[in-house]
Each structure stands twice: as C-alpha cells, then as structure tokens.
Motif scaffolding. Sequence first.
Motif, mmCIF file in Angstrom:
data_model
loop_
_atom_site.group_PDB
_atom_site.id
_atom_site.type_symbol
_atom_site.label_atom_id
_atom_site.label_comp_id
_atom_site.label_asym_id
_atom_site.label_seq_id
_atom_site.Cartn_x
_atom_site.Cartn_y
_atom_site.Cartn_z
ATOM 1 N N GLY A 267 -0.669 -14.096 -1.444
ATOM 2 C CA GLY A 267 -1.815 -13.394 -2.018
ATOM 3 C C GLY A 267 -1.558 -11.915 -2.177
ATOM 4 N N ILE A 268 -0.931 -11.318 -1.189
ATOM 5 C CA ILE A 268 -0.629 -9.889 -1.264
ATOM 6 C C ILE A 268 0.413 -9.620 -2.338
ATOM 7 N N HIS A 269 1.410 -10.459 -2.423
ATOM 8 C CA HIS A 269 2.445 -10.278 -3.442
ATOM 9 C C HIS A 269 1.842 -10.350 -4.851
ATOM 10 N N MET A 275 -1.201 -5.010 -9.609
ATOM 11 C CA MET A 275 -1.401 -3.567 -9.569
ATOM 12 C C MET A 275 -0.305 -2.849 -10.346
ATOM 13 N N ALA A 276 0.936 -3.283 -10.162
ATOM 14 C CA ALA A 276 2.045 -2.673 -10.891
ATOM 15 C C ALA A 276 1.877 -2.860 -12.395
ATOM 16 N N GLU A 296 9.342 1.119 -5.237
ATOM 17 C CA GLU A 296 8.688 -0.137 -5.562
ATOM 18 C C GLU A 296 7.258 -0.138 -5.033
ATOM 19 N N PHE A 297 6.355 -0.753 -5.771
ATOM 20 C CA PHE A 297 4.953 -0.784 -5.374
ATOM 21 C C PHE A 297 4.781 -1.445 -4.011
ATOM 22 N N MET A 298 5.607 -2.433 -3.719
ATOM 23 C CA MET A 298 5.492 -3.139 -2.447
ATOM 24 C C MET A 298 5.712 -2.202 -1.264
ATOM 25 N N GLN A 299 6.456 -1.118 -1.468
ATOM 26 C CA GLN A 299 6.761 -0.210 -0.378
ATOM 27 C C GLN A 299 5.538 0.542 0.115
ATOM 28 N N MET A 305 -3.190 -3.604 0.420
ATOM 29 C CA MET A 305 -3.732 -4.946 0.206
ATOM 30 C C MET A 305 -3.942 -5.685 1.529
ATOM 31 N N ASN A 306 -3.025 -5.485 2.462
ATOM 32 C CA ASN A 306 -3.082 -6.197 3.729
ATOM 33 C C ASN A 306 -4.306 -5.799 4.542
ATOM 34 N N CYS A 307 -4.671 -4.520 4.494
ATOM 35 C CA CYS A 307 -5.787 -3.998 5.295
ATOM 36 C C CYS A 307 -6.976 -3.586 4.439
ATOM 37 N N LEU A 308 -6.950 -3.935 3.137
ATOM 38 C CA LEU A 308 -8.041 -3.561 2.225
ATOM 39 C C LEU A 308 -8.355 -2.070 2.297
#
Length: 369
Positions: A267-269, A275-276, A296-299, A305-308
Amino acid sequence: MVIGDMESEVDDRTTAHHSKPRYDQGVLRGDAEEIVNDPLRLIHRQSEKSASKSKATSSTDSLSEDNGKLMRERSIRTNRRNKFLNCITSEDVDIAQLRKLAWNGIPDDLRPLVWPLLLGYLPLPKPTRASTLARKRREYASLVETTFARGREGLDQQIWHQIEIDVPRTRPGVRLWMQASTQRSLERILYVWAIRHPASGYVQGINDLATPFFQVFLSAYIESDPEDFDTALLSDSVRTAIEADTFWCLSRLLDGIQDNYIAGQPGIHRSVKRMAELVARIDAPLAAHLELENVEFMQFAFRWMNCLLMREISVQNTIRMWDTYLGIIMFLQSLPTQDWTDHEIELLLSEAFVHYSTWHNAQSHFIGK
C-alpha cells in the motif's frame, strides 16, 4: 493488578486517582465517571459553561472597539457548533451531513463524540449508542485480560519486544507520552491489535497513529491540556474507556489501509508511486531536479505514508487534519452503492466516457501548459 500490567513495571496509578489532583498534573473533571456511562453529558456540561461565559463577557464586549468583529466571530462559532449538536443528537445521525460539517473542523469538545460516529465505531441511531459503547468497552477489557493473563511469558516475544522499543520513542518530549501510565496503555492497545491482525502484526508507525485517538478521548475527561496531563490520575474505569475507544477507532482506521502494513507494505509503495507521478505532472521542474540529484521519493515519502504525516506535524495539527480525513476515508471504504441497479451503473459509465472523451486528447493540462 490492573489488566495488562507487567509485574516488573512500576505504575503508581493504583492510589493516585484517590488523591486530589495537583494543577501541575492537570485537572480531572469531577463528572468523569458519569461521562464514561453517558458521553452526551459532554454536550450538556459544555452548553452550561458556554452560556455562563456568554453572560460574563457580554458587558465587557459592549465597551470594546472590536465589539462587532467579536460578535460576528462568536456568532459563526456558535452557529457551527449548533449545527454539529443538531446532527449528533438527532435520533438517527445524517452521516453525509456530519462529514460535510467535519470538513471545516470539529469543535474540540465535540470531537470525542464525532470521531466515533465518522469511523462507524458508534452506530448512527441514537437509541443503540450507549449499549454498543458499553459492549465494545467490555469486549476490549476482556481481550486485554485474556491476552495478559499469563504475564509477559504468555506473550509473543518478538511482537512485544518491538512494541517495548517503540512505545518510549512515541512523541518524544511530550509529557503525556513520557509517563509510565500512558506508555502501559499504549502497549496494551498495540499488542492486542497486533495479535488480532496476524497478517500484519505490529509494524513501526502504528504507535504514532494511536496517539491522536488517545488524546482526543482523554480530553473528554479532563479540563486541561491533554499533552500535559498525568494519566496516573485516571480511575481504572476511565482509563479502560479511553483505551477501548482508542483501540476500536484505531482498528477502524487501519482496516482501510492495512496493506500499508502487511509483508512488503504494498500500500505504501503504491501511494509513493502515485505521489511521484502526480509531482511529475504538476511540477515537472521539481521532479526533474530530484531525478538529477538521484533522490528517490521512497527515501523521504515512505515515512509520510507510513505515519500519515504524523512525524512531520504536531498532534494538534494532525487532529485537525483528521477531522476532514476520517470522513473522507470512511466514505470511500463504504460507498453507498449497495442498492445500485443497472440504471446507476449506466449513468456512471456514461459520465466516465464523457470525461475520457474530453481529456484523452488533451494531455497537456496535466503538466500545466
């Protein structure tokens, strides 16, 4: 021993709530026990205080140069509050109206009543709310008692170890979350949730998501800032009510985003990828700059996303944001489509075809040209 406490943990709350509260500990409402049994008492008590305050300030306002502005602002607040009161005290709450009202924020003292309605924790028909609330709280207390019946040795050590590590790190520097009594409550909430959701178990970040609920429900029983309150003052019945309401509302929230916390966190991915893509459409220079710098956006967006966003903004700001978010997310999880017929489906497909025909050959609007 209070259910869920560990023998090795020091907790002085057993006698604390029998002593008179000190002002540096916060102020517990005198009718806290009554609110446990009848949450609507919050409305009656606040209405009396508002009326008294209005009488006390009316004479001073008349001497002020800003009297007109103050009166208009008070009128707007009173009008919004009355709309909330009319909605939540009706025999059957109009959830669409409540979501609309919550979009612009909920009065602080009404939030402990509104959030459970938005999340579906409390039923919309008024006659069944009190019995449902009592039943859910008993169910939570039973879960805790059964789960911790054998002490620490009876727990899943891997899950419990991670929770023990994360709980002291929750909201560092905030007095409420540095107290042993609050941390014990959070441990119980998180562990019971984890064992009831084996597909995900406990994942770092869920501890943050519990804090707005705990503070909101705590605020119903006190007359001071929740972040400075000493929860050792709470009686066992009040504490259990706060924990139970936090647990069930957290569960309702996580039910809709549980794929954020299962293996691989798909879900987060997906959210970070979207978002990207959105940034590339609306701010191409920024997207190009990040790519050039190998960022990278994931960084940086994973934690968002994980903690809203809870680690990026204060709990107070999160609570305001959730007034809007909770209404939206629960609507999207429970769309009113159960009674749709072919007619509604045809209308939906026709509308989709119109939008497709309009924008399919006009891609430039996505990049702001």
